[in-house]
Design a protein around this motif. Structure first.
Motif, PDB file in Angstrom:
ATOM      1  N   GLN A   1      -9.735   4.948  -3.192  1.00 58.08           N
ATOM      2  CA  GLN A   1      -9.342   5.217  -1.865  1.00 58.08           C
ATOM      3  C   GLN A   1      -9.853   4.974  -0.603  1.00 58.08           C
ATOM      4  O   GLN A   1      -9.936   5.641   0.563  1.00 58.08           O
ATOM      5  CB  GLN A   1      -8.748   6.608  -1.869  1.00 58.08           C
ATOM      6  N   ARG A   2     -10.888   3.762  -0.658  1.00 58.69           N
ATOM      7  CA  ARG A   2     -11.702   3.754   0.635  1.00 58.69           C
ATOM      8  C   ARG A   2     -11.301   2.403   0.854  1.00 58.69           C
ATOM      9  O   ARG A   2     -11.729   1.287   0.943  1.00 58.69           O
ATOM     10  CB  ARG A   2     -13.232   3.531   0.197  1.00 58.69           C
TER      11      ARG A   2
ATOM     12  N   GLU B   1      -2.019  -0.586  -4.235  1.00 60.60           N
ATOM     13  CA  GLU B   1      -2.707   1.021  -4.048  1.00 60.60           C
ATOM     14  C   GLU B   1      -2.357   1.789  -2.824  1.00 60.60           C
ATOM     15  O   GLU B   1      -2.105   2.893  -3.008  1.00 60.60           O
ATOM     16  CB  GLU B   1      -3.891   0.621  -4.189  1.00 60.60           C
ATOM     17  N   TRP B   2      -2.378   0.983  -1.724  1.00 60.78           N
ATOM     18  CA  TRP B   2      -2.078   1.698  -0.468  1.00 60.78           C
ATOM     19  C   TRP B   2      -0.878   2.057  -0.040  1.00 60.78           C
ATOM     20  O   TRP B   2      -0.354   3.150   0.456  1.00 60.78           O
ATOM     21  CB  TRP B   2      -2.938   0.803   0.565  1.00 60.78           C
TER      22      TRP B   2
ATOM     23  N   ASP C   1      -5.423   2.423   8.594  1.00 56.85           N
ATOM     24  CA  ASP C   1      -6.396   3.194   8.238  1.00 56.85           C
ATOM     25  C   ASP C   1      -7.249   3.772   9.222  1.00 56.85           C
ATOM     26  O   ASP C   1      -7.834   4.817   9.438  1.00 56.85           O
ATOM     27  CB  ASP C   1      -7.354   2.536   7.188  1.00 56.85           C
TER      28      ASP C   1
ATOM     29  N   ARG D   1      -4.269   7.053   5.941  1.00 57.56           N
ATOM     30  CA  ARG D   1      -5.008   7.017   4.679  1.00 57.56           C
ATOM     31  C   ARG D   1      -4.078   6.197   3.467  1.00 57.56           C
ATOM     32  O   ARG D   1      -4.934   5.843   2.749  1.00 57.56           O
ATOM     33  CB  ARG D   1      -5.648   8.131   4.209  1.00 57.56           C
ATOM     34  N   GLY D   2      -2.840   6.233   3.660  1.00 51.63           N
ATOM     35  CA  GLY D   2      -1.984   5.491   2.805  1.00 51.63           C
ATOM     36  C   GLY D   2      -0.461   5.685   3.205  1.00 51.63           C
ATOM     37  O   GLY D   2      -0.253   6.310   4.293  1.00 51.63           O
TER      38      GLY D   2
END
Length: 265
Positions: free
Chosen positions: A39-40, A94-95, A154, A159-160
């Motif tokens: 999650q970075r 993923e994002w 971001d 963050r998502g």
């Protein structure tokens, strides 16, 4: 019988310098995937942009040091597939895209498949394509579009995107655009006819310095803006050449036509 020394053929080695750059670019793509899993996403984007810089250097280093090889070409293609094909697709999934279910992974796969097809076509058409243009959006620029969008969002605090409808669908559309544009015949300027050995006016050096300063001021927004302009520029070139009655294909049909002066160099 007299003993005769058998002369064995010398084994071919691998040139280390250009392949170091290629391996470093591959590491950038792998690092980006690992960071996205943690999650970075800002670090994932930086990893892809670093891979872009390194990828642009390996070929130049090989030509400057006269260390080109078939092994290096194949290694470069495989590295590009990871760093600019699989990695951006997985990072975007993923994002944002995993919340869309099947549509999400289909969009990610379209991007990944587009990168693979684009790289395969580039390798097979390399001797018949106008050197001034790329046939379709190059995979590093497509990766910059996808991860640049993530980096900007971001930076703005998102963050998502899986729970934000407008952001999820924007990511979906951008992923499909980048993936499909890679396999079009739209011409994108390659900058390969720019020579760094020629003298330029002083103002050009000043402009380059200002560009670096602008990028350093806010890298996410500036880099993404630059690649958005480039990512849509091919359609502008296509429309302009079509309106002027010039050939829009970058595939050679003749080496004598003035409009194909960049071919076969």
């Amino acid at each position: 019988m007299p003993h005769e020394d058998v002369v064995r053929p010398r084994r071919k080695g691998i040139y280390i310098l250009p392949n170091l750059f290629t391996l470093a670019a591959l590491f950038g793509g792998f690092y980006a995937i690992v960071m996205a899993m943690n999650q970075r996403f800002e670090l994932a984007a930086i990893g892809i942009f670093c891979a872009m810089v390194l990828d642009s250097l390996d070929g130049r280093v090989a030509r400057m040091t006269n260390t080109q090889s078939t092994f290096g070409e194949q290694m470069d293609s495989l590295s590009d597939m990871v760093s600019f094909g699989a990695a951006p697709a997985l990072i975007m999934y993923e994002w944002a895209l995993q919340g869309l279910g099947k549509l999400g992974w289909i969009a990610a796969f379209v991007y990944c498949a587009g990168a693979a097809l684009r790289l395969a076509r580039f390798n097979t058409n390399i001797t018949v394509v106008d050197k001034r243009f790329f046939q379709g959006l190059p995979s590093p620029a497509a990766a910059a579009l996808v991860v640049g969008f993530i980096w900007v969002m971001d930076d703005l605090g998102y963050r998502g995107a899986s729970r934000i409808d407008w952001l999820t669908w924007s990511a979906f559309a951008l992923t499909l655009y980048a993936g499909l544009t890679m396999v079009t015949n739209v011409p994108f300027y390659s900058f390969k006819d720019v020579s760094f050995r020629r003298s330029v006016p002083f103002i050009v050096v000043v402009a380059i310095a200002l560009a670096f300063a602008l990028i350093a001021y806010h890298p996410p927004a500036v880099l993404f803006a630059l690649f958005v302009v480039y990512g849509f520029s091919g359609y502008g070139v296509y429309a302009f050449r079509k309106a002027k009655g010039k050939p829009v294909s970058v595939i050679a049909v003749s080496t004598d036509e003035p409009d194909e002066q960049g071919l076969h160099r």
